[in-house]
Design an enzyme around this catalytic site. Structure first.
Site, PDB file in Angstrom:
ATOM      1  N   GLY A   1     -16.571   4.944  -3.077  1.00 33.50           N
ATOM      2  CA  GLY A   1     -15.998   5.584  -1.943  1.00 33.50           C
ATOM      3  C   GLY A   1     -15.405   4.451  -1.020  1.00 33.50           C
TER       4      GLY A   1
ATOM      5  N   ASP B   1       2.867   1.898  -5.003  1.00 31.14           N
ATOM      6  CA  ASP B   1       2.889   1.908  -6.449  1.00 31.14           C
ATOM      7  C   ASP B   1       3.608   3.377  -6.771  1.00 31.14           C
ATOM      8  OD1 ASP B   1       0.665   3.584  -5.904  1.00 31.14           O
ATOM      9  OD2 ASP B   1      -0.616   2.694  -7.069  1.00 31.14           O
TER      10      ASP B   1
ATOM     11  N   GLU C   1       0.916  -1.348   0.030  1.00 29.61           N
ATOM     12  CA  GLU C   1       0.046  -0.032  -0.064  1.00 29.61           C
ATOM     13  C   GLU C   1       0.735   1.399   0.011  1.00 29.61           C
ATOM     14  OE1 GLU C   1      -3.167  -0.175  -1.234  1.00 29.61           O
ATOM     15  OE2 GLU C   1      -3.744  -1.374   0.709  1.00 29.61           O
ATOM     16  N   HIS C   2       0.492   2.061  -0.774  1.00 36.15           N
ATOM     17  CA  HIS C   2       1.156   3.554  -0.976  1.00 36.15           C
ATOM     18  C   HIS C   2       2.815   3.110  -1.478  1.00 36.15           C
ATOM     19  CE1 HIS C   2      -1.815   6.290   0.175  1.00 36.15           C
ATOM     20  NE2 HIS C   2      -2.236   5.286   1.080  1.00 36.15           N
TER      21      HIS C   2
ATOM     22  N   ASP D   1      -4.643   0.499  -9.462  1.00 33.61           N
ATOM     23  CA  ASP D   1      -5.974   0.333  -9.569  1.00 33.61           C
ATOM     24  C   ASP D   1      -6.393  -0.159 -11.083  1.00 33.61           C
ATOM     25  OD1 ASP D   1      -5.812   0.811  -7.075  1.00 33.61           O
ATOM     26  OD2 ASP D   1      -6.783   2.861  -7.453  1.00 33.61           O
TER      27      ASP D   1
ATOM     28  N   SER E   1     -13.662   1.738  -7.588  1.00 34.07           N
ATOM     29  CA  SER E   1     -14.756   1.917  -8.495  1.00 34.07           C
ATOM     30  C   SER E   1     -14.541   2.901  -9.561  1.00 34.07           C
ATOM     31  CB  SER E   1     -15.872   2.414  -7.356  1.00 34.07           C
ATOM     32  OG  SER E   1     -15.626   3.617  -6.816  1.00 34.07           O
TER      33      SER E   1
ATOM     34  N   TYR F   1      -3.628  12.469  -0.160  1.00 33.26           N
ATOM     35  CA  TYR F   1      -2.940  11.457  -1.003  1.00 33.26           C
ATOM     36  C   TYR F   1      -1.826  12.095  -1.513  1.00 33.26           C
ATOM     37  CZ  TYR F   1      -2.413   7.973  -4.285  1.00 33.26           C
ATOM     38  OH  TYR F   1      -1.930   6.944  -5.303  1.00 33.26           O
TER      39      TYR F   1
HETATM   40  C1  GLA Z   1      -5.139   4.651  -4.189  1.00 27.78           C
HETATM   41  C2  GLA Z   1      -4.437   4.837  -5.519  1.00 27.78           C
HETATM   42  C3  GLA Z   1      -3.415   3.824  -5.564  1.00 27.78           C
HETATM   43  C4  GLA Z   1      -2.468   3.368  -4.769  1.00 27.78           C
HETATM   44  C5  GLA Z   1      -3.482   3.285  -3.267  1.00 27.78           C
HETATM   45  C6  GLA Z   1      -2.650   3.064  -2.262  1.00 27.78           C
HETATM   46  O1  GLA Z   1      -5.947   3.589  -4.397  1.00 27.78           O
HETATM   47  O2  GLA Z   1      -5.536   4.976  -6.470  1.00 27.78           O
HETATM   48  O3  GLA Z   1      -2.759   4.033  -6.812  1.00 27.78           O
HETATM   49  O4  GLA Z   1      -1.585   4.415  -4.310  1.00 27.78           O
HETATM   50  O5  GLA Z   1      -4.125   4.202  -3.218  1.00 27.78           O
HETATM   51  O6  GLA Z   1      -1.666   1.856  -2.173  1.00 27.78           O
END
Ligand code: GLA
Length: 397
Positions: A133, A48, A45-46, A183, A138, A233
């Site tokens: 959300g 990419d 997570e975080h 995603d 989505s 973010y």
């Molecule tokens: C959101 C972003 C992804 C990724 C995640 C965290 O989903 O769209 O690209 O950075 O947060 O892992």
């Protein structure tokens, strides 16, 4: 009363339902259709946007879009779930506009056009079973389903990596969210029965089997909504880039914990903790892929719990509700008979947790965790089991 999400609708049932609604809305049957799934991230997570590693799977909830070509260059877009119609002319540049939801479709139409996906006008109706959300992508499902519809309408196929990158660009430019590639990539390339280990620097992938009949993926929506373009973010991205700069590397993917320790004096506490999360999370993701291959669930679970702790303490993107759900799952931690592992999933600031759970125990534990969550927070969570599913596809109507 325990609130359970209804079982996932099959792609075919969703297509039939949406086609019937299209007939009602536009007065003729659709001739073209496409689908693209949401996703849940098992770990990574975080990472990419730090050129790192992620391990998501496509879920069995998706965006379906059905359409009929027109003889002029007008595009009309409607949604089964939200009011309003977007209407514009393809002879003019496609821009953002009303209703707001249409921007997730306008972006792919504009950018797909730049790649030569230039259909005549069309009427389209979109339907999504991905909770919005909730951190289950989505928006990526909408974007990728529209690009796939454009492929169906023009007969021209995009290279999958280019398709994912185009959908990501659409999210940046039309939805104003500076997301990474995870995603859109998994929504495009998901594989039934598998998670995908994605190297977000070179875009190579490794299939990771997730087909043990004894183990299921449980998603629990904390039902606390979030907006990624709230600024948090983007701030995390900047903090990571700044930390990489101080460490003298191109991206945090290239940093090690040793490098971080020796540069500690030059980083403030926040930057240090952000970098520590990303460096640790990349290693956990690689380790988790190997542990899943070996069906070493004790190791998988420990990595998932460690990921959550790091997102909560070092990266600070969790919420009290997500922490509570993970804590409640952890109370049933038993890789042999209960919860294997659990963590928040997606960008954070609300949304869902993902847990791996022994199939025999999942109904009982989902009920228990959501009941305890309601008692602790007063909020009603929603639990559902998902299965690793295929990525985007053109559907026959
Ligand atoms: C959101 C972003 C992804 C990724 C995640 C965290 O989903 O769209 O690209 O950075 O947060 O892992």
């Amino acid at each position: 009363m325990i609130r359970r999400m209804p079982a996932a609708e099959t792609a075919d049932a969703q297509l039939q339902r949406t086609a019937a609604q299209f007939r009602e809305a536009f007065g003729c049957p659709p001739t073209h259709a496409a689908a693209a799934p949401g996703r849940v991230n098992l770990i990574g997570e975080h990472t990419d946007y730090n050129d790192g590693f992620v391990l998501p799977l496509a879920i069995d909830r998706r965006s379906v879009v059905v359409a009929v070509p027109r003889e002029d260059y007008v595009v009309r877009l409607r949604s089964t779930g939200v009011e309003g119609e977007a209407s514009f002319d393809l002879t003019q540049p496609v821009t953002t506009g009303e209703p707001a939801w249409s921007n997730y479709l306008r972006g792919p139409i504009a950018l797909g056009g730049e790649l030569g996906l230039k259909p005549t006008g069309f009427d389209a109706l979109v339907d999504s079973t991905v909770p919005s959300g909730g951190g289950l992508s989505s928006s990526a499902a909408l974007e990728v389903s529209m690009l796939t519809l454009l492929e169906a309408l023009t007969g021209q196929m995009l290279d999958p990596v280019q398709k994912a990158l185009t959908a990501q660009k659409a999210e940046h430019e039309f939805a104003n969210t500076p997301c990474g590639i995870m995603d859109q990539f998994i929504s495009t390339m998901g594989k039934e029965g598998h998670a995908l280990l994605i190297d977000c620097r070179d875009h190579s992938t490794r299939d990771v089997k997730l087909d043990d009949p004894e183990v299921v993926v449980l998603i629990i929506n904390s039902n606390v909504k979030h907006e990624l373009n709230g600024g948090e973010y983007a701030e995390r991205r900047q903090q990571c880039e700044a930390a990489a700069g101080t460490l003298g590397v191109k991206a945090l993917r290239d940093a090690t914990l040793d490098m971080l320790e020796s540069t500690k004096g030059q980083l403030d506490d926040t930057a240090y903790r952000r970098a520590r999360h990303v460096i640790g999370e990349n290693q956990r993701t690689l380790d988790c892929a190997d542990a899943l291959d070996a069906r070493d669930y004790a190791a998988v679970g420990n990595l998932m719990f460690a990921s959550h702790d790091s997102l909560r303490d070092d990266f600070e993107v969790s919420t009290p509700e997500l922490d509570k759900l993970v804590e409640l799952a952890k109370a049933h931690h038993d890789p042999e008979a209960g919860v294997i592992g659990s963590r928040m999933t997606g960008g954070g600031f609300g949304g869902c947790t993902v847990s791996l759970v022994r199939r025999d125990a999942v109904d009982r534990l989902a009920d228990q965790i959501t009941a305890d969550y309601r008692q602790a927070t007063g909020v009603e969570a929603e639990a559902f089991v998902t299965v690793p599913s295929a990525g985007a596809e053109i559907l026959e109507v």
